[in-house]
Write a protein that holds these residues in place. Structure first.
Motif, mmCIF file in Angstrom:
data_model
loop_
_atom_site.group_PDB
_atom_site.id
_atom_site.type_symbol
_atom_site.label_atom_id
_atom_site.label_comp_id
_atom_site.label_asym_id
_atom_site.label_seq_id
_atom_site.Cartn_x
_atom_site.Cartn_y
_atom_site.Cartn_z
ATOM 1 N N LEU A 379 -7.798 -9.869 9.794
ATOM 2 C CA LEU A 379 -7.791 -8.574 10.659
ATOM 3 C C LEU A 379 -9.253 -8.238 10.722
ATOM 4 C CD1 LEU A 379 -4.711 -6.791 8.664
ATOM 5 C CD2 LEU A 379 -5.299 -7.380 10.936
ATOM 6 N N ILE A 413 -0.081 -12.123 9.299
ATOM 7 C CA ILE A 413 -1.892 -11.628 9.051
ATOM 8 C C ILE A 413 -2.019 -12.289 7.991
ATOM 9 C CG2 ILE A 413 -3.061 -10.016 7.774
ATOM 10 C CD1 ILE A 413 -1.000 -8.150 9.587
ATOM 11 N N PHE A 416 -5.424 -12.586 3.930
ATOM 12 C CA PHE A 416 -5.760 -10.787 3.688
ATOM 13 C C PHE A 416 -6.748 -10.844 2.419
ATOM 14 C CE2 PHE A 416 -3.658 -7.208 0.661
ATOM 15 C CZ PHE A 416 -3.593 -6.885 2.093
ATOM 16 N N GLU A 422 -8.569 -2.740 5.596
ATOM 17 C CA GLU A 422 -6.622 -3.984 6.132
ATOM 18 C C GLU A 422 -5.524 -3.053 5.875
ATOM 19 O OE1 GLU A 422 -8.131 -8.290 5.513
ATOM 20 O OE2 GLU A 422 -8.530 -7.292 3.321
ATOM 21 N N ILE A 426 -3.037 -2.463 9.031
ATOM 22 C CA ILE A 426 -1.380 -2.676 8.609
ATOM 23 C C ILE A 426 -0.334 -1.577 8.559
ATOM 24 C CG2 ILE A 426 0.587 -3.448 7.258
ATOM 25 C CD1 ILE A 426 -1.559 -5.248 5.529
ATOM 26 N N LYS A 427 -0.884 -0.086 8.547
ATOM 27 C CA LYS A 427 0.221 0.578 8.427
ATOM 28 C C LYS A 427 0.073 1.308 10.179
ATOM 29 C CE LYS A 427 0.973 5.202 6.712
ATOM 30 N NZ LYS A 427 1.377 5.983 8.237
ATOM 31 N N LEU A 439 7.663 -8.379 9.184
ATOM 32 C CA LEU A 439 5.785 -8.520 8.631
ATOM 33 C C LEU A 439 4.898 -9.472 7.869
ATOM 34 C CD1 LEU A 439 2.276 -7.239 9.223
ATOM 35 C CD2 LEU A 439 3.011 -5.548 7.884
ATOM 36 N N VAL A 441 2.270 -10.747 5.130
ATOM 37 C CA VAL A 441 1.535 -10.848 4.751
ATOM 38 C C VAL A 441 0.451 -11.873 3.558
ATOM 39 C CG1 VAL A 441 -0.460 -8.738 4.091
ATOM 40 C CG2 VAL A 441 0.729 -8.606 5.615
ATOM 41 N N TYR A 467 5.416 0.740 1.963
ATOM 42 C CA TYR A 467 6.188 0.106 3.139
ATOM 43 C C TYR A 467 7.460 -0.381 3.356
ATOM 44 C CZ TYR A 467 1.286 0.534 4.385
ATOM 45 O OH TYR A 467 -0.429 0.237 4.335
ATOM 46 N N VAL A 476 9.449 -6.296 5.468
ATOM 47 C CA VAL A 476 7.513 -6.401 4.651
ATOM 48 C C VAL A 476 7.248 -7.088 4.010
ATOM 49 C CG1 VAL A 476 5.288 -4.464 5.062
ATOM 50 C CG2 VAL A 476 7.843 -3.573 6.318
#
Length: 494
Positions: A379, A413, A416, A422, A426-427, A439, A441, A467, A476
């Motif tokens: 990212l 993603i 990470f 980062e 993401i948010k 999502l 990660v 999240y 997530v």
């Protein structure tokens, strides 16, 4: 008779073909039933590392290398003129190229259809630091698949009329050449000479001319990893006339122009347009007089025309799967206003680097109306005021506009590192991708990460749990390796 020996010959041949040739020869001692089976095995896999064990230093001993040569000679002699389908040879411990070519000629005379060579020769054994393939290889009328890998330069071209024979390598459908350098003449003559070729992979290509045309009506898969022209100079123009191409992997220095890109059937493309750090500076500051004065020769003229990369994008706009490197994304900043619409694109892969920017991301995301999946390898990127609303690097009005227009439902993603930047990004994605359903990660073992810190790893885990509650319509998930999972369990975080 044991149950294995009672199997039909054809099945036993298949079993033997899965073994290295040295191991298949050993089976001759099992019983009379196995005594001659290996001799009729139409698939040979010879690896000098299995025989010589160079990791123990044995490859440096002349008598051991000679015993390997005698072994291969005896195997080929015992098989006589029996037909052969595949011949795989790994020979990287100083065997003379004349010996290797003698083995190649043997299997060519027996009608081999698949040939795989991995060679490495000493400078004393080769002329002008290159390995020249035997002339007989170019005249084969049975070879369908050819794979060459060499630690030296591969000298493909044979002068003297070989290519005037329209049937030379007329059956070849797959060609892969991976070497430190490849000499194959002009690519305009080289590629069209294969009238049946469907798959071509060439690594470490150096263009002989500044204007390049890749032309073939039969190619379905093409992988070109180039290094520009001599002394790492950008080519003037690169054209692709490949109307039936389905898969493209193209790595090269950015060309000044892409006058022809005929790829209407292309489905999958990976593009890496390589930039130097000096070129990146010029792209970001085209009017900087100090940078202009630093340029030598005509190199500066290339930058003016980097916008012509849009012609390449126009030629590949029908793809369903597309991957860009960080350098490519930086180059695309020159054509944000003319970016084509990728109407068929469903998968987008982006590699990020801290020294390369995301200026092209807003235009790219807006122009993918059917995008379903995005894979981001990293990212962190170079922050500019032109990143637009694709990231929260700089606060602005209209934040998230390009993301809102993107229909992506899955985002992954990779790499990470658990930095605050980062987490903020993401948010941002969760806030503004309206259709995001999943999502993932991914934390890699070999990537630098702050999750080695027990307190921070606990905090990150809690953030991802938060999240999940704040965005219930999106799954997530923080995907960690088994090593980190064990560590987190030991720390009581899981």
């Amino acid at each position: 008779m044991d149950r294995l020996s009672s199997l039909p010959d054809e099945l036993l041949y298949h079993i033997l073909s899965l073994l290295p040739t040295k191991s298949s020869v050993v089976t001759s001692s099992l019983s009379k039933r196995w005594l001659n089976l290996w001799k009729l095995n139409p698939n040979l896999d010879i690896d000098d590392s299995v025989f010589i064990h160079p990791q123990d230093g044995k490859g440096e001993r002349q008598h051991i290398r000679q015993s390997f040569v005698r072994f291969v000679d005896s195997v080929l002699a015992m098989q006589g003129d029996s037909p052969i389908n595949t011949f795989s040879l790994k020979c990287i411990t100083g065997i003379h190229p004349d010996t290797v070519n003698r083995w190649i000629c043997n299997v060519l005379q027996r009608g081999v259809s698949e040939l795989s060579l991995f060679t490495d020769f000493t400078c004393e054994d080769t002329e002008e630091d290159s390995y020249q393939l035997p002339r007989e290889l170019f005249l084969s009328r049975t070879l369908v698949k050819l794979k060459l890998r060499s630690e030296h330069c591969v000298d493909w071209w044979w002068p003297g009329g070989i290519w005037s024979d329209s049937l030379a390598l007329g059956m070849l459908k797959s060609l892969s050449i991976d070497s430190d350098l490849i000499f194959c003449g002009e690519v305009e003559e080289f590629i069209p000479s294969f009238t049946a070729l469907e798959e071509l992979r060439m690594g470490s290509m150096e263009w002989r001319e500044s204007d390049v045309t890749v032309s073939s009506s039969t190619l379905r898969t093409l992988s070109l990893h180039g290094t520009g022209c001599e002394e790492f100079v950008n080519p003037t123009s690169v054209s692709f006339d490949t109307p039936n191409l389905n898969v493209l992997s193209y790595y090269d220095l950015v060309a000044e122009d892409y006058p022809l890109v005929n790829m209407k059937k292309l489905c999958d493309a990976t593009i890496n347009l390589i930039l130097t750090d000096k070129q990146v500076k010029r792209l970001r500051e085209p009017d900087n007089e100090l940078l202009l004065e630093e340029e030598e020769g005509d190199e500066g003229n290339v930058f003016v025309h980097f916008g012509n990369v849009v012609k390449l994008m126009n030629g590949i706009q029908n793809v369903q799967k597309l991957s860009f490197t960080a350098d490519t994304l930086e180059v695309l900043s020159q054509c944000c206003g003319t970016m084509p619409v990728f109407n068929n694109l469903k998968f987008l892969g982006i590699t990020s680097e801290e020294g390369r920017g995301w200026q092209a991301m807003p235009a790219l995301l807006k122009n993918c109306p059917r995008l379903e999946t995005i894979i981001l390898e990293g990212l962190l990127h170079y922050e500019t005021d032109k990143c637009g609303d694709a990231c929260p690097c700089i606060s602005r009005e209209g934040r998230g506009r390009s993301l809102r227009a993107c229909p992506v439902n899955r985002l992954e993603i990779q790499g990470f590192r658990a930095t605050m930047k980062e987490m903020t990004m993401i948010k941002h994605f969760l806030d503004y991708f309206p259709g995001l359903k999943r999502l993932d990660v991914v934390i890699e073992d070999n990537e630098p990460t702050q999750l080695r810190n027990p307190e921070l790893s606990k905090c990150v885990k809690e953030m991802f749990n938060l999240y999940s509650r704040l965005y219930p319509s999106c799954s997530v998930e923080l995907m960690v390796s088994s090593f980190l999972q064990k560590k987190w369990r030991a720390q009581g975080h899981i």
